[in-house]
Write a protein that holds these residues in place. Sequence first.
Motif, PDB file in Angstrom:
ATOM      1  N   LEU A  19     -15.278 -17.678 -10.210  1.00 10.93           N
ATOM      2  CA  LEU A  19     -16.448 -18.473 -10.563  1.00 10.93           C
ATOM      3  C   LEU A  19     -16.162 -19.971 -10.495  1.00 10.93           C
ATOM      4  O   LEU A  19     -17.053 -20.769 -10.192  1.00 10.93           O
ATOM      5  N   ILE A  20     -14.927 -20.367 -10.773  1.00 12.07           N
ATOM      6  CA  ILE A  20     -14.533 -21.762 -10.578  1.00 12.07           C
ATOM      7  C   ILE A  20     -14.781 -22.166  -9.132  1.00 12.07           C
ATOM      8  O   ILE A  20     -15.376 -23.200  -8.829  1.00 12.07           O
ATOM      9  N   GLY A  21     -14.299 -21.308  -8.217  1.00 16.06           N
ATOM     10  CA  GLY A  21     -14.476 -21.600  -6.795  1.00 16.06           C
ATOM     11  C   GLY A  21     -15.935 -21.648  -6.393  1.00 16.06           C
ATOM     12  O   GLY A  21     -16.367 -22.567  -5.695  1.00 16.06           O
ATOM     13  N   ALA A  22     -16.715 -20.667  -6.844  1.00 15.32           N
ATOM     14  CA  ALA A  22     -18.126 -20.609  -6.457  1.00 15.32           C
ATOM     15  C   ALA A  22     -18.868 -21.865  -6.888  1.00 15.32           C
ATOM     16  O   ALA A  22     -19.667 -22.428  -6.133  1.00 15.32           O
ATOM     17  N   ALA A  23     -18.601 -22.335  -8.107  1.00 20.98           N
ATOM     18  CA  ALA A  23     -19.271 -23.538  -8.603  1.00 20.98           C
ATOM     19  C   ALA A  23     -18.832 -24.772  -7.828  1.00 20.98           C
ATOM     20  O   ALA A  23     -19.644 -25.635  -7.486  1.00 20.98           O
ATOM     21  N   GLY A  24     -17.529 -24.857  -7.560  1.00 16.52           N
ATOM     22  CA  GLY A  24     -17.032 -26.007  -6.819  1.00 16.52           C
ATOM     23  C   GLY A  24     -17.578 -26.074  -5.413  1.00 16.52           C
ATOM     24  O   GLY A  24     -17.984 -27.141  -4.933  1.00 16.52           O
ATOM     25  N   PHE A  25     -17.645 -24.922  -4.733  1.00 15.50           N
ATOM     26  CA  PHE A  25     -18.148 -24.887  -3.363  1.00 15.50           C
ATOM     27  C   PHE A  25     -19.605 -25.360  -3.325  1.00 15.50           C
ATOM     28  O   PHE A  25     -20.016 -26.096  -2.437  1.00 15.50           O
ATOM     29  N   ALA A 143     -16.715 -21.492 -16.443  1.00  9.71           N
ATOM     30  CA  ALA A 143     -15.978 -21.626 -15.181  1.00  9.71           C
ATOM     31  C   ALA A 143     -16.752 -22.470 -14.182  1.00  9.71           C
ATOM     32  O   ALA A 143     -16.159 -23.166 -13.347  1.00  9.71           O
ATOM     33  N   GLY A 144     -18.089 -22.418 -14.263  1.00  7.95           N
ATOM     34  CA  GLY A 144     -18.897 -23.249 -13.377  1.00  7.95           C
ATOM     35  C   GLY A 144     -18.639 -24.719 -13.600  1.00  7.95           C
ATOM     36  O   GLY A 144     -18.513 -25.517 -12.665  1.00  7.95           O
ATOM     37  N   ILE A 150     -13.027 -29.765 -11.112  1.00  7.77           N
ATOM     38  CA  ILE A 150     -11.930 -29.801 -10.148  1.00  7.77           C
ATOM     39  C   ILE A 150     -12.369 -30.386  -8.818  1.00  7.77           C
ATOM     40  O   ILE A 150     -11.692 -31.233  -8.229  1.00  7.77           O
ATOM     41  N   PHE A 151     -13.523 -29.958  -8.326  1.00  8.53           N
ATOM     42  CA  PHE A 151     -13.909 -30.286  -6.969  1.00  8.53           C
ATOM     43  C   PHE A 151     -14.574 -31.646  -6.799  1.00  8.53           C
ATOM     44  O   PHE A 151     -14.333 -32.335  -5.810  1.00  8.53           O
ATOM     45  N   LEU A 152     -15.450 -32.052  -7.741  1.00 11.57           N
ATOM     46  CA  LEU A 152     -16.233 -33.265  -7.518  1.00 11.57           C
ATOM     47  C   LEU A 152     -15.382 -34.522  -7.308  1.00 11.57           C
ATOM     48  O   LEU A 152     -15.579 -35.241  -6.325  1.00 11.57           O
TER      49      LEU A 152
END
Length: 419
Positions: A19-25, A143-144, A150-152
């Motif tokens: 879910l971390i990945g999905a939100a970041g993408f 996780a979102g 992490i990503f922004l």
Amino acid sequence: MTGQLHWAWLVAAVSFITLIGAAGFRAVPSVLIDPLHEEFGWSRTTISAAVSINLVLFGVISPFAAALMDRLGMRRVVAGALVLVAAGSGLTVFMTASWQLLLCWGVLVGVGTGSMSMAFVATVTGRWFVRHRGLVSGILTAAGATGQLIFLPLVAALATAQGWRVPALVVAGAALAVVPLVLAFLRDDPSDVGTTALGATGTSVPLVVTGSSAARAVRVLREAARTRTFWLLAGGFAICGASTNGLVGTHFVAAAHDHGMPHTTAASLLALVGIFDVAGTILSGWLTDRLDPRVLLGGYYTLRGLSLMVLPALFAPDTQPSMWVFIIFYGLDWIATVPPTVALCRNRFGDAGPVVFGWVFASHQVGAALAAVGAGAVRDVRGSYDLAWFIAGGLCVAAALLSLSIRPIRDPSRVETRR
């Protein structure tokens, strides 16, 4: 069990990473609005349309993905979704026309992330947890925010230093890197490893689903739509999406830049929303195990609406103390609405709760999509986002009233089937 650790916690950990990945993408396009506008000359409305398609599919795919997980298992669906995200993000580096942006970031990434959306949270907690269900819902929902955190800043820094294509490739690589974890550690049901859900008092019976997953998703919608509760939840959650992902998540960076704030600073502020959202959403999950979720939703929406109404006065070239107050306050409330909404869907609709929540979440993303395009149009026409913030604030107050209008359920074993 793995030693003294219940398998449910391992499944939750892998789900958290996914879910971390999905939100970041999904968060990446909000940072790329200005770079894409500068390179290709596409209007903000056009670029926002790609974000809107992404947001709509992120929601609309959710109930079908939940039904498909009931039939094929979470592991297969999630692994396939990650591959789809990698393809959509990676192919953007070859774009030459705006329709390709709509296809890649809109359709491919939208379908992929939609298969790993909040209905996935409802499925994991429904199958693997009886005790701590609300708390785990809050942790997985958080996780979102962690993915955004992490990503922004990374995407903003890479886009500024290397151009927007580098972060697009980073997203593709990150999605593929999660696939082995999902295949190795995610389990579909406690019976797969010879155990029961955490806190369960009896032997668990796996849910057996035959026939078309799409047909089941539609059938659940048809039955839920006969109830007043469904429409109150869907209406409130549509406003939730409009006031978070659609407006703040998509346009905060651009709106701050309109007032002279650098993109990297604005992206870092939006990431800080994610830090405080982790605490706020976990706390909301803990409260959901103890308090009436209807009252929690009423409070969350009211406070969010008031904060959005004062936001236009807080923008400045640098970060003032009042903006820090907004970031902390808004962050705590960002997606705190998810645990009580999941709980209401489960309490009112039983085993169909995850699929019902998928449809409620679809309304969330429709609201987000309308706000993403609408705010972009407001900016193009009026030269300012101010009107968009005021409208969103008023709608949040309406969402509070909708939530408080849900009738309390006196018998926890009762499942709603009619108005």
